[in-house]
Motif scaffolding. Sequence first.
Motif, short mmCIF file in Angstrom:
data_model
loop_
_atom_site.label_atom_id
_atom_site.label_comp_id
_atom_site.label_asym_id
_atom_site.label_seq_id
_atom_site.Cartn_x
_atom_site.Cartn_y
_atom_site.Cartn_z
N ASP A 10 3.47 6.74 -9.89
CA ASP A 10 4.79 6.94 -9.27
C ASP A 10 4.73 7.27 -7.78
OD1 ASP A 10 5.98 6.58 -11.75
OD2 ASP A 10 5.64 8.70 -12.27
N THR A 12 5.46 7.26 -4.00
CA THR A 12 6.50 6.86 -3.05
C THR A 12 6.06 7.28 -1.65
OG1 THR A 12 7.72 8.93 -3.10
CG2 THR A 12 8.33 7.29 -4.76
N VAL A 14 8.21 7.66 1.94
CA VAL A 14 9.49 7.51 2.62
C VAL A 14 9.30 7.83 4.10
CG1 VAL A 14 11.90 8.28 2.71
CG2 VAL A 14 10.68 8.21 0.52
N ARG A 23 12.26 3.50 2.43
CA ARG A 23 11.40 3.73 1.27
C ARG A 23 10.36 2.62 1.24
NH1 ARG A 23 13.67 7.78 -1.55
NH2 ARG A 23 12.31 7.62 -3.37
N ASN A 26 8.13 2.61 -3.36
CA ASN A 26 9.20 3.14 -4.19
C ASN A 26 8.77 3.15 -5.66
OD1 ASN A 26 11.64 4.11 -4.96
ND2 ASN A 26 12.79 2.22 -4.61
N GLY A 27 7.85 4.06 -6.00
CA GLY A 27 7.42 4.19 -7.39
C GLY A 27 6.36 3.18 -7.78
N GLN A 224 7.61 -2.01 -4.39
CA GLN A 224 7.26 -1.87 -5.81
C GLN A 224 6.31 -2.99 -6.21
OE1 GLN A 224 11.32 -1.79 -7.29
NE2 GLN A 224 10.97 0.33 -8.00
#
Lengths: 243, 408
Positions: A10, A12, A14, A23, A26-27, A224
């Motif tokens: 997960d 991220t 930013v 972002r 993003n995961g 992603q």
Amino acid sequence: MPAPVIEIRDLTRVYKMGETEVRALNGVSLTVARGEFVAVMGPSGSGKSTFMNIIGCLDRPTSGTYILDGVDVSRLSRDERAEIRNDKIGFVFQNFNLLSRTSALENVELPLLYSKKAPATTKERDARAKACLSIVGLEGRSDHTPSQLSGGQQQRVAIARSLVNDPTILLADEPTGNLDSKTSDDVMSVFQRLNEEGRTVILITHEHDIAEYAKRVVVFKDGQVLTDTPVVKRRLVAAEVSR
Amino acid sequence: MRKATNILTVAFRSMFRNKLRSLLTALGIIIGVACVVATIGIGEGARLQAESQFQSLGTNFIMVFPGATTSSGARMGHGTNSKLSESDVEAIRSEIQSVAYVSATIRTAAQVIYGNQNWSTGIQGGEVDWPLIRSWNLSSGQFFTDADNRAAAKVCVLGQTVVQNLFGSEDPVGKTIRIKNIPFRVVGVLDKKGGSAMGSDQDDVIVAPYQTVRKKIMGTTAVGVIIASAASNEMVPQAQEEITQLLRQRHRINRAAGQEDDFTMRTQTEMLQQAEQQAQTMSYLLWSIAGVSLLVGGIGIMNIMLVSVTERTREIGVRMAIGAKGRDIRAQFLVEAVALAITGGTLGIGLGVFIQKTVARFAGWPVSLNSDGVLLAFVFSALVGVAFGFYPALKASRLDPIEALRYE
Ligand SMILES: Nc1ncnc2c1ncn2[C@@H]1O[C@H](COP(=O)(O)OP(=O)(O)OP(=O)(O)O)[C@@H](O)[C@H]1O
Ligand SMILES: [Mg+2]
């Protein structure tokens, strides 16, 4: 399945630019096993370099965990990350980033300067650096400075430099981006050979035929992971040479 | 250790890569350090010289010359009323107990001939007390007598330099020389005294009776300078005071009515102090030049280091990416700044020593190459390097490796 070298959960990242937030990641979740050869692809701005910087411990994630070689490195300080980079990571850049007016040998020796585990004598260090130069086929060019070397040769010196501290993973952000296709193949053959010898390699590329040297392709989109697939029709250097 | 040598190598390499730039950058430091070294050396040489010169004037020495004292020191003016007379000298001799010896003196320069040799030198007129006041012995012959003085006899004693130039190895006592074409019999030769702080040779002198010089050579009535010796060192202030009172009374100077003295008095101590003060002023000047140069040099180093950090942003990024910590980068740039400063310092020390030797040669001083000065200069330049190299080094160490790598 061999033990994972990289375990990412997960992730991220930013970027805050005043009021607006970007972002960039993003995961993202990803696991890379020892000895894998991963090509990271995706459109411009999809977060590939951001991802690579975090894997390379140049940057820290905004959230998520990153376990490298069994150690959680996602919350380390600047100095701790510098040590990890020196010890476990070998970087290869698009624009080579060799020190100008400095011999190939000295460039390759540079990471040893910041290493705790480096050999004590000049002789041993020279020997280590020379061994790395011969791995990339440049044993005769120790005394050449970058300006006396071709682009492909410079990139191979950079690969030798990335190897000198015997890293756990090799990271390359568009290593062939500045090279013509023939030279790109030379450089990729070096990566492939290193991978055959057991080294974990992760590289970013925009070109499909470069990605085909890898064993696995991860495609990014909008921060992603879009797809994560094994390479079906793998290009093998040995086969191409005999062709 | 290995890291240290490597950092030094990198530092010197980057310095030699831009030789001219490095030299220009170091120029401020070079000048500053040269000033420090020269200041210390020259100041020391001048002080020693002044000390020995004023010591050589004689013990408990007091000098009175005509003209008022101004705030800036003595005014050697020859105003209408500012004259010292022979009767002033007589009065000091007979009335003041604290004065052991006194002599009227007068001075001029003249051409002197012996055989086919001629020499231009200073002619000093003095009375019998003259050698006692100046603590100046004779190496051969005798000094002239009071009778010689009163009779304005044409006799003289010679300084060593004059002997050398006119007589060579010949013994001058009993010989006749011509001063301004007047024949003088040589009665004695003075001991060697050596050079003075202003580079003049004290031995380049002929001493003749005061009256002879005044009447036969110069043709004036005024006393040039009165020199005297206090009975003891403790009595110098008393003698000074008594002479002052006596001369005021004789010259009818009313201090209460605001009249200024028409004479000036200097003691050996005062002259020494004055010389030291001048040396001090000189050294303040040199120190401030040194300070400003070091400051400018430091700013130059800071400037060039900032340029260097910017130019080598990518290199910094690479070094960080392969494992250099902030402190490694900081050390690298700090060492470079210090190396630059110390190189400048070393060149500056060379230049300073050269200046010092040159000045000493022209002034005839002994060269006092003092190792403290050299060490101090070295430390100074290193400090400047650290002080002004710190900010650029800190800036370099704080770069973000990702941005540094992207820098074009
Ligand atoms: N330092 C930064 N500050 C703000 N935004 C950034 C920064 N670095 C990257 N970004 C943004 O993050 C996103 C992902 O950038 P990234 O460089 O990872 O893309 P990329 O996939 O490597 O692209 P490319 O193929 O062009 O190299 C982009 O939208 C970019 O504008
Ligand atoms: Mg990128």
